[in-house]
Design an enzyme around this catalytic site. Structure first.
Site, PDB file in Angstrom:
ATOM      1  N   GLU A   1      10.899  -3.805   5.829  1.00 42.60           N
ATOM      2  CA  GLU A   1       9.747  -3.426   6.649  1.00 42.60           C
ATOM      3  C   GLU A   1      10.034  -3.489   8.152  1.00 42.60           C
ATOM      4  OE1 GLU A   1       7.151  -2.080   5.460  1.00 42.60           O
ATOM      5  OE2 GLU A   1       7.315  -2.567   3.346  1.00 42.60           O
TER       6      GLU A   1
ATOM      7  N   TYR B   1       0.805  -1.224   0.000  1.00 42.50           N
ATOM      8  CA  TYR B   1       0.000   0.000   0.000  1.00 42.50           C
ATOM      9  C   TYR B   1       0.834   1.268   0.000  1.00 42.50           C
ATOM     10  CZ  TYR B   1       1.230  -0.663   4.894  1.00 42.50           C
ATOM     11  OH  TYR B   1       1.925  -0.884   6.051  1.00 42.50           O
ATOM     12  N   GLY B   2       2.152   1.136  -0.102  1.00 42.00           N
ATOM     13  CA  GLY B   2       3.003   2.322  -0.012  1.00 42.00           C
ATOM     14  C   GLY B   2       4.153   2.304  -0.996  1.00 42.00           C
ATOM     15  N   THR B   3       5.361   2.338  -0.477  1.00 44.85           N
ATOM     16  CA  THR B   3       6.556   2.482  -1.306  1.00 44.85           C
ATOM     17  C   THR B   3       6.871   1.246  -2.137  1.00 44.85           C
ATOM     18  OG1 THR B   3       7.970   1.796   0.530  1.00 44.85           O
ATOM     19  CG2 THR B   3       7.588   4.168   0.263  1.00 44.85           C
ATOM     20  N   LEU B   4       6.212   0.114  -1.875  1.00 46.84           N
ATOM     21  CA  LEU B   4       6.407  -1.089  -2.687  1.00 46.84           C
ATOM     22  C   LEU B   4       5.498  -1.117  -3.916  1.00 46.84           C
ATOM     23  CD1 LEU B   4       6.787  -3.779   0.122  1.00 46.84           C
ATOM     24  CD2 LEU B   4       8.545  -3.101  -1.533  1.00 46.84           C
TER      25      LEU B   4
END
Length: 126
Positions: free
Chosen positions: A72, A6-9
């Protein structure tokens, strides 16, 4: 094993390269949760029944999990980890899919609520 990101990935995110060997399963998925800007160039998600978080689902080869866990800040040690890796249910086109997700454990990460539930990759380009 499937992973909800849901973010930087996500595609276009600064750490998407970690998923080069993973298969994109779904470009658009939602999970029940709240999304926060940590103020450090990446978001944090917590489970919540009243909001939704947008993300993508990837099929992660076993060989990639150690690098993702490191990225993470997840070691499996609840006293030290910033994030927890948990099974969650994600919705895709009206169907429920079980995935893993990295969820915030440390409340200090939850700086500013992102009401849309969508992390724009431009947020993390700084």
């Amino acid at each position: 094993m499937l992973l909800f990101v849901y973010g930087t990935l996500k595609q276009g995110g600064k750490y998407h390269c970690y998923l080069d060997e993973a298969e994109l399963v779904e470009k658009r998925a939602t999970a029940k949760g709240s999304l926060y800007d940590t103020g450090m160039g990446y978001p944090a998600m917590v489970l919540s029944s009243d909001c939704q978080v947008e993300g993508e689902i990837y099929d992660i080869p076993e060989v990639l999990w150690p690098a993702l866990d490191y990225l993470e800040d997840y070691s499996g040690n609840p006293e030290m980890d910033l994030y927890d890796k948990k099974k969650i249910q994600v919705e895709v086109d009206g169907k429920v899919v079980e995935t893993l997700a990295y969820l915030a454990k440390d409340e200090k990460l939850l700086k500013d609520l992102i009401p849309t539930g969508k992390w724009e990759v431009r947020y993390s380009m700084a």
